[in-house]
Write a protein that holds these residues in place. Structure first.
Motif, mmCIF file in Angstrom:
data_model
loop_
_atom_site.group_PDB
_atom_site.id
_atom_site.type_symbol
_atom_site.label_atom_id
_atom_site.label_comp_id
_atom_site.label_asym_id
_atom_site.label_seq_id
_atom_site.Cartn_x
_atom_site.Cartn_y
_atom_site.Cartn_z
ATOM 1 N N GLY A 1 42.903 43.555 16.539
ATOM 2 C CA GLY A 1 41.540 43.321 16.962
ATOM 3 C C GLY A 1 41.160 44.152 18.182
ATOM 4 N N PHE A 2 39.961 44.752 18.130
ATOM 5 C CA PHE A 2 39.570 45.662 19.194
ATOM 6 C C PHE A 2 38.985 44.937 20.398
ATOM 7 N N GLU A 3 38.642 43.650 20.257
ATOM 8 C CA GLU A 3 37.956 42.957 21.341
ATOM 9 C C GLU A 3 38.784 42.942 22.626
ATOM 10 N N LYS A 4 40.009 42.475 22.533
ATOM 11 C CA LYS A 4 40.850 42.387 23.725
ATOM 12 C C LYS A 4 41.218 43.774 24.242
ATOM 13 N N ILE A 5 41.414 44.710 23.318
ATOM 14 C CA ILE A 5 41.764 46.069 23.718
ATOM 15 C C ILE A 5 40.659 46.683 24.565
ATOM 16 N N ILE A 6 39.416 46.635 24.067
ATOM 17 C CA ILE A 6 38.330 47.308 24.783
ATOM 18 C C ILE A 6 37.971 46.588 26.086
ATOM 19 N N LEU A 7 38.364 45.307 26.186
ATOM 20 C CA LEU A 7 38.107 44.581 27.429
ATOM 21 C C LEU A 7 39.146 44.894 28.501
ATOM 22 N N LEU A 8 40.294 45.432 28.082
ATOM 23 C CA LEU A 8 41.382 45.683 29.034
ATOM 24 C C LEU A 8 41.655 47.160 29.288
ATOM 25 N N TYR A 9 41.423 48.007 28.296
ATOM 26 C CA TYR A 9 41.869 49.395 28.450
ATOM 27 C C TYR A 9 40.835 50.248 29.180
ATOM 28 N N SER A 10 41.247 51.459 29.486
ATOM 29 C CA SER A 10 40.387 52.455 30.118
ATOM 30 C C SER A 10 40.880 53.834 29.679
ATOM 31 N N PRO A 11 40.049 54.863 29.849
ATOM 32 C CA PRO A 11 40.499 56.208 29.448
ATOM 33 C C PRO A 11 41.807 56.646 30.101
ATOM 34 N N LEU A 12 42.157 56.044 31.238
ATOM 35 C CA LEU A 12 43.390 56.422 31.923
ATOM 36 C C LEU A 12 44.634 56.080 31.111
ATOM 37 N N ILE A 13 44.542 55.056 30.273
ATOM 38 C CA ILE A 13 45.736 54.580 29.565
ATOM 39 C C ILE A 13 45.547 54.636 28.046
ATOM 40 N N TYR A 14 44.670 55.514 27.575
ATOM 41 C CA TYR A 14 44.467 55.655 26.126
ATOM 42 C C TYR A 14 45.771 55.974 25.391
ATOM 43 N N ASP A 15 46.678 56.670 26.063
ATOM 44 C CA ASP A 15 47.895 57.120 25.383
ATOM 45 C C ASP A 15 48.745 55.965 24.891
ATOM 46 N N THR A 16 48.660 54.794 25.534
ATOM 47 C CA THR A 16 49.438 53.637 25.085
ATOM 48 C C THR A 16 48.569 52.468 24.641
ATOM 49 N N SER A 17 47.279 52.515 24.917
ATOM 50 C CA SER A 17 46.428 51.364 24.614
ATOM 51 C C SER A 17 45.440 51.592 23.474
ATOM 52 N N ASP A 18 45.112 52.822 23.195
ATOM 53 C CA ASP A 18 44.108 53.105 22.162
ATOM 54 C C ASP A 18 44.698 52.866 20.780
ATOM 55 N N VAL A 19 44.066 51.992 20.002
ATOM 56 C CA VAL A 19 44.537 51.661 18.655
ATOM 57 C C VAL A 19 43.476 52.055 17.642
ATOM 58 N N ILE A 20 43.804 51.888 16.366
ATOM 59 C CA ILE A 20 42.886 52.315 15.308
ATOM 60 C C ILE A 20 41.539 51.616 15.427
ATOM 61 N N SER A 21 41.557 50.294 15.631
ATOM 62 C CA SER A 21 40.301 49.550 15.668
ATOM 63 C C SER A 21 39.427 49.935 16.861
ATOM 64 N N SER A 22 40.041 50.191 18.027
ATOM 65 C CA SER A 22 39.249 50.587 19.191
ATOM 66 C C SER A 22 38.676 51.996 19.009
ATOM 67 N N TYR A 23 39.437 52.877 18.352
ATOM 68 C CA TYR A 23 38.936 54.229 18.074
ATOM 69 C C TYR A 23 37.783 54.179 17.087
ATOM 70 N N VAL A 24 37.925 53.335 16.068
ATOM 71 C CA VAL A 24 36.844 53.170 15.101
ATOM 72 C C VAL A 24 35.599 52.605 15.777
ATOM 73 N N TYR A 25 35.800 51.702 16.721
ATOM 74 C CA TYR A 25 34.668 51.133 17.461
ATOM 75 C C TYR A 25 33.922 52.238 18.217
ATOM 76 N N ARG A 26 34.666 53.102 18.900
ATOM 77 C CA ARG A 26 34.005 54.172 19.648
ATOM 78 C C ARG A 26 33.363 55.193 18.723
ATOM 79 N N ARG A 27 34.098 55.575 17.677
ATOM 80 C CA ARG A 27 33.606 56.625 16.777
ATOM 81 C C ARG A 27 32.570 56.089 15.792
ATOM 82 N N GLY A 28 32.825 54.903 15.262
ATOM 83 C CA GLY A 28 31.952 54.388 14.214
ATOM 84 C C GLY A 28 30.698 53.720 14.737
#
Length: 307
Positions: free
Chosen positions: A240-267
């Motif tokens: 689920g992207f909800e918790k991811i996007i509430l916690l992550y930032s561009p600084l830590i995309y390398d370990t925090s960015d997942v498929i659903s969060s990427y789809v949220y930004r792109r889609g």
């Protein structure tokens, strides 16, 4: 009388005897039809260059281009790796936690203490995810409580959520805390059906509490554990992207960015709906494949399965 006529008559008799149950089923069926099955037709946009102004019928068909863009993109390996790792961590640490909690709660004899433990462990489930993430952000700040604790051991203060190596630990640990109590309910319900005479017989034979837990309580949970594990494995690429996007930032995309969060930004944010739909179909196909394989393995090895 043909077989179809016999089936129809049995169904009519069953309906007459249980008509109110069937009426109660109508809203549930309607919900799934309206909000789950009908929207599946929208998956067609994964094969189109979908434009909302043109609609499904007039948007240009582009075949598998959206899928090719995803698999040839610079982030595909990072996204799949992060999604799988976060899910694997949650399976390793989060899946056994409710089982262990249920086994220990089942051993508590004091009625009020048992209820207190259950109530306290259930409470995090009812806290809004936004509130939980807000608390985590506050606790993980440089002047937060977590840094206060680490500073006692000489660790330098830092924003913990801005450190790539700590994100998975924070995400997994907070998930275990939030779900452990609620997840134990189904196991406690199963344990309540165990014949008490089995425990009494084991006590007479000199079995300790740990031995009774291992040889009586845990085996009674195995069928439920297998079903829950199969269903969990079926969502191995779903995070689920909800918790991811509430916690992550561009600084830590390398370990925090997942498929659903990427789809949220792109889609959604970039309004590339076709691309988002294509990635969603890929997710669904992989999850379905893993679900079927896990079910087959469980049925052949321990004779327990979903179907």
């Amino acid at each position: 009388m043909t077989e179809n006529e016999s089936f129809f008559q049995r169904w009519v008799i069953n309906y007459r005897n249980n008509k109110y149950i069937y009426l109660m089923l109508i809203p549930v069926v309607g919900f799934y039809v309206i909000f789950h099955y009908i929207p599946m037709g929208g998956a067609v946009i994964a094969f189109q260059d979908y434009k909302p102004a043109l609609g499904f019928l007039k948007s240009q068909w582009i075949g598998l281009r959206n899928f090719m863009d995803f698999f040839s993109g610079p982030y595909v390996l990072r996204l799949i790796r992060n999604t799988i790792l976060l899910n694997v961590y949650q399976i390793i640490f989060g899946f056994p936690a409710p089982i262990i909690l249920a086994l220990f709660i089942n051993e508590i004899n004091h009625k009020y203490y048992k209820k207190a433990v259950q109530t306290i462990s259930y409470m995090p489930h009812f806290i809004s995810l936004v509130v939980i993430c807000g608390l985590l952000q506050t606790f993980c700040r440089t002047d937060g409580i977590f840094n206060d604790f680490l500073a006692m051991f000489g660790v330098e203060r830092s924003n913990l959520l801005a450190r790539e190596e700590l994100f998975r630990t924070i995400f997994t640990a907070s998930g275990v805390w939030q779900t452990i109590g609620w997840g134990s309910i189904i196991y406690l319900a199963t344990l309540s059906t165990v014949d008490l005479s089995l425990y009494e017989a084991a006590s007479i034979d000199g079995a300790t509490r740990i031995q009774r837990m291992i040889h009586i309580s845990f085996p009674s949970l195995v069928p439920v554990i297998i079903v829950q594990l199969i269903m969990r494995l079926g969502n191995i690429l779903t995070q689920g992207f909800e918790k991811i996007i509430l916690l992550y930032s561009p600084l830590i995309y390398d370990t925090s960015d997942v498929i659903s969060s990427y789809v949220y930004r792109r889609g959604l944010i970039q309004m590339d709906y076709s691309f988002g739909s294509a990635v969603g179909i890929f997710n669904s196909i992989v999850n379905l494949t893993i679900l079927v394989l896990a079910n087959q393995i469980a049925r052949r090895t321990i004779n327990e399965s979903l179907w």
